[in-house]
Design a protein around this motif. Structure first.
Motif, mmCIF file in Angstrom:
data_model
loop_
_atom_site.group_PDB
_atom_site.id
_atom_site.type_symbol
_atom_site.label_atom_id
_atom_site.label_comp_id
_atom_site.label_asym_id
_atom_site.label_seq_id
_atom_site.Cartn_x
_atom_site.Cartn_y
_atom_site.Cartn_z
ATOM 1 N N ASP A 56 0.847 -1.196 0.000
ATOM 2 C CA ASP A 56 0.000 0.000 0.000
ATOM 3 C C ASP A 56 0.877 1.239 0.000
ATOM 4 O O ASP A 56 1.839 1.332 0.766
ATOM 5 C CB ASP A 56 -0.881 0.031 1.258
ATOM 6 N N TYR A 57 0.513 2.175 -0.860
ATOM 7 C CA TYR A 57 1.198 3.464 -0.914
ATOM 8 C C TYR A 57 0.185 4.546 -0.566
ATOM 9 O O TYR A 57 -0.747 4.799 -1.328
ATOM 10 C CB TYR A 57 1.743 3.720 -2.320
ATOM 11 N N ALA A 58 0.355 5.169 0.575
ATOM 12 C CA ALA A 58 -0.551 6.242 0.975
ATOM 13 C C ALA A 58 -0.201 7.501 0.194
ATOM 14 O O ALA A 58 0.979 7.849 0.052
ATOM 15 C CB ALA A 58 -0.419 6.508 2.472
ATOM 16 N N ALA A 59 -1.217 8.158 -0.326
ATOM 17 C CA ALA A 59 -1.024 9.379 -1.117
ATOM 18 C C ALA A 59 -2.336 10.129 -1.146
ATOM 19 O O ALA A 59 -3.391 9.572 -0.838
ATOM 20 C CB ALA A 59 -0.571 9.034 -2.527
ATOM 21 N N GLY A 60 -2.260 11.390 -1.534
ATOM 22 C CA GLY A 60 -3.469 12.197 -1.589
ATOM 23 C C GLY A 60 -4.428 11.702 -2.659
ATOM 24 O O GLY A 60 -4.005 11.195 -3.697
ATOM 25 N N THR A 61 -5.734 11.861 -2.392
ATOM 26 C CA THR A 61 -6.741 11.514 -3.392
ATOM 27 C C THR A 61 -6.450 12.286 -4.678
ATOM 28 O O THR A 61 -6.166 13.486 -4.623
ATOM 29 C CB THR A 61 -8.149 11.872 -2.869
ATOM 30 N N GLY A 62 -6.481 11.573 -5.803
ATOM 31 C CA GLY A 62 -6.248 12.218 -7.098
ATOM 32 C C GLY A 62 -4.816 12.123 -7.592
ATOM 33 O O GLY A 62 -4.530 12.508 -8.724
ATOM 34 N N THR A 63 -3.889 11.606 -6.741
ATOM 35 C CA THR A 63 -2.501 11.412 -7.195
ATOM 36 C C THR A 63 -2.492 10.412 -8.350
ATOM 37 O O THR A 63 -3.097 9.351 -8.250
ATOM 38 C CB THR A 63 -1.632 10.867 -6.032
ATOM 39 N N PRO A 64 -1.804 10.744 -9.477
ATOM 40 C CA PRO A 64 -1.801 9.818 -10.615
ATOM 41 C C PRO A 64 -1.114 8.490 -10.284
ATOM 42 O O PRO A 64 -0.120 8.452 -9.559
ATOM 43 C CB PRO A 64 -1.004 10.567 -11.694
ATOM 44 N N ILE A 65 -1.675 7.410 -10.828
ATOM 45 C CA ILE A 65 -1.108 6.062 -10.693
ATOM 46 C C ILE A 65 -0.589 5.652 -12.070
ATOM 47 O O ILE A 65 -1.303 5.789 -13.070
ATOM 48 C CB ILE A 65 -2.178 5.065 -10.214
ATOM 49 N N MET A 66 0.656 5.155 -12.112
ATOM 50 C CA MET A 66 1.288 4.845 -13.393
ATOM 51 C C MET A 66 1.276 3.349 -13.687
ATOM 52 O O MET A 66 1.341 2.531 -12.769
ATOM 53 C CB MET A 66 2.740 5.326 -13.366
ATOM 54 N N VAL A 73 -4.165 -3.689 -21.084
ATOM 55 C CA VAL A 73 -5.113 -3.570 -19.973
ATOM 56 C C VAL A 73 -6.028 -4.795 -20.002
ATOM 57 O O VAL A 73 -6.697 -5.040 -20.998
ATOM 58 C CB VAL A 73 -5.948 -2.281 -20.098
ATOM 59 N N SER A 74 -6.036 -5.577 -18.918
ATOM 60 C CA SER A 74 -6.889 -6.770 -18.937
ATOM 61 C C SER A 74 -8.155 -6.601 -18.098
ATOM 62 O O SER A 74 -9.084 -7.382 -18.240
ATOM 63 C CB SER A 74 -6.115 -8.014 -18.510
ATOM 64 N N PHE A 75 -8.201 -5.574 -17.229
ATOM 65 C CA PHE A 75 -9.432 -5.344 -16.452
ATOM 66 C C PHE A 75 -9.507 -3.886 -16.025
ATOM 67 O O PHE A 75 -8.521 -3.319 -15.554
ATOM 68 C CB PHE A 75 -9.440 -6.250 -15.207
ATOM 69 N N VAL A 76 -10.686 -3.287 -16.218
ATOM 70 C CA VAL A 76 -10.974 -1.956 -15.671
ATOM 71 C C VAL A 76 -12.377 -2.043 -15.094
ATOM 72 O O VAL A 76 -13.329 -2.285 -15.830
ATOM 73 C CB VAL A 76 -10.963 -0.856 -16.766
ATOM 74 N N GLY A 99 -5.537 -0.975 -6.921
ATOM 75 C CA GLY A 99 -6.865 -0.899 -6.324
ATOM 76 C C GLY A 99 -7.164 0.417 -5.625
ATOM 77 O O GLY A 99 -6.282 1.246 -5.424
ATOM 78 N N HIS A 100 -8.449 0.565 -5.250
ATOM 79 C CA HIS A 100 -8.992 1.699 -4.478
ATOM 80 C C HIS A 100 -8.990 3.024 -5.238
ATOM 81 O O HIS A 100 -9.033 4.102 -4.621
ATOM 82 C CB HIS A 100 -8.229 1.890 -3.150
ATOM 83 N N MET A 101 -8.919 2.974 -6.582
ATOM 84 C CA MET A 101 -8.848 4.225 -7.359
ATOM 85 C C MET A 101 -10.097 5.089 -7.170
ATOM 86 O O MET A 101 -11.210 4.568 -7.021
ATOM 87 C CB MET A 101 -8.722 3.900 -8.851
ATOM 88 N N SER A 102 -9.897 6.420 -7.196
ATOM 89 C CA SER A 102 -11.040 7.340 -7.164
ATOM 90 C C SER A 102 -11.665 7.424 -8.559
ATOM 91 O O SER A 102 -12.879 7.517 -8.705
ATOM 92 C CB SER A 102 -10.626 8.732 -6.694
ATOM 93 N N ARG A 103 -10.791 7.404 -9.580
ATOM 94 C CA ARG A 103 -11.299 7.334 -10.957
ATOM 95 C C ARG A 103 -10.243 6.705 -11.853
ATOM 96 O O ARG A 103 -9.076 6.604 -11.479
ATOM 97 C CB ARG A 103 -11.738 8.711 -11.477
ATOM 98 N N PHE A 104 -10.690 6.301 -13.037
ATOM 99 C CA PHE A 104 -9.802 5.622 -13.977
ATOM 100 C C PHE A 104 -9.150 6.618 -14.921
ATOM 101 O O PHE A 104 -9.653 7.717 -15.129
ATOM 102 C CB PHE A 104 -10.594 4.607 -14.810
ATOM 103 N N GLY A 105 -8.034 6.208 -15.541
ATOM 104 C CA GLY A 105 -7.450 6.968 -16.640
ATOM 105 C C GLY A 105 -8.282 6.723 -17.894
ATOM 106 O O GLY A 105 -9.395 6.226 -17.825
ATOM 107 N N GLN A 115 4.825 1.994 -20.082
ATOM 108 C CA GLN A 115 5.282 2.224 -18.713
ATOM 109 C C GLN A 115 5.189 3.707 -18.388
ATOM 110 O O GLN A 115 5.600 4.540 -19.201
ATOM 111 C CB GLN A 115 6.726 1.760 -18.587
ATOM 112 N N GLY A 116 4.615 4.044 -17.242
ATOM 113 C CA GLY A 116 4.519 5.433 -16.815
ATOM 114 C C GLY A 116 3.219 6.117 -17.197
ATOM 115 O O GLY A 116 2.927 7.199 -16.693
ATOM 116 N N ALA A 117 2.427 5.499 -18.076
ATOM 117 C CA ALA A 117 1.140 6.105 -18.467
ATOM 118 C C ALA A 117 0.206 6.151 -17.266
ATOM 119 O O ALA A 117 0.217 5.245 -16.425
ATOM 120 C CB ALA A 117 0.504 5.289 -19.586
ATOM 121 N N THR A 118 -0.594 7.201 -17.162
ATOM 122 C CA THR A 118 -1.537 7.322 -16.042
ATOM 123 C C THR A 118 -2.748 6.429 -16.298
ATOM 124 O O THR A 118 -3.488 6.637 -17.243
ATOM 125 C CB THR A 118 -1.992 8.786 -15.871
ATOM 126 N N ILE A 119 -2.917 5.425 -15.443
ATOM 127 C CA ILE A 119 -4.022 4.482 -15.623
ATOM 128 C C ILE A 119 -5.165 4.758 -14.653
ATOM 129 O O ILE A 119 -6.234 4.165 -14.771
ATOM 130 C CB ILE A 119 -3.543 3.026 -15.457
#
Ligand code: ZN
Length: 187
Positions: A56-66, A73-76, A99-105, A115-119
């Motif tokens: 688990d990486y704690a970060a502010g809501t809305g921080t981009p996930i790469m 992509v096999s599941f959204v 997991g636990h995303m607020s929204r998807f890319g 690699q590095g794309a915001t998902i």
């Protein structure tokens, strides 16, 4: 050597092996580890002991996930407990889960991602006590600790692509050899 590969500038060693890492152990910036891979952990929300199969990486809501590596992509969608979730298939039996995303890319199931794309973006959907990224790394279906797993080496260029790389980098190689020759002669 800088060389354009799949439409992007990438860096390779002289034999055509990519210099970039094949996977990121921490696919997020501005975050801290809040829970490690642990086969027996007390769940912070449920209070029961069960395996924590990721980091688990704690970060502010809305921080981009790469995307941790180049993938398809096999599941959204929604997964019980993990809320808004993305799963990437990197080939050779390696998959990663976020997991636990607020929204998807902007990527849909079946899309190719680099690699590095915001998902997606950090959130606390599903069972989460605060905003964080839950990140899993699986090799042939078995959960591995993303922080310690031996990452596979990126595939080197082969065949026609390697021939193109050699042709494109030949002038720079010749120049390197000349410089080397001058240095040896000066000794
Ligand atoms: Zn977790």
């Amino acid at each position: 050597m800088r060389y354009q590969h799949n439409g992007k500038d990438e860096y390779f060693d002289l034999s055509g092996r990519p210099l970039k890492k094949s996977f990121m152990r921490m696919p997020i910036e501005f975050a801290r580890i809040s829970s490690r891979f642990n086969p027996r952990r007390k769940h912070p929300v449920l209070g029961t002991v069960r395996a924590h199969k990721g980091v688990d990486y704690a970060a502010g809501t809305g921080t981009p996930i790469m995307a941790a590596g180049d993938a398809r992509v096999s599941f959204v969608g929604w997964q019980n407990g993990y809320g808004r979730t993305v799963v990437l298939d990197h080939g050779n039996g390696t998959t990663t889960l976020y997991g636990h995303m607020s929204r998807f890319g902007k990527y849909k199931t079946g899309s190719r991602v680099s690699q590095g794309a915001t998902i997606g973006y950090v959130g606390m959907t599903g069972l989460a006590s605060g905003p964080h990224l839950h990140y899993e790394f699986r090799v042939k279906g078995v959960h591995r600790d993303p922080l310690t797993v031996t990452m596979p080496k990126p595939d080197p260029l082969t065949g026609a692509e390697l021939a193109r790389f050699r042709a494109a980098t030949a002038p720079a190689m010749a120049q390197l050899k000349r410089v080397e020759g001058v240095r040896l002669a000066a000794r």
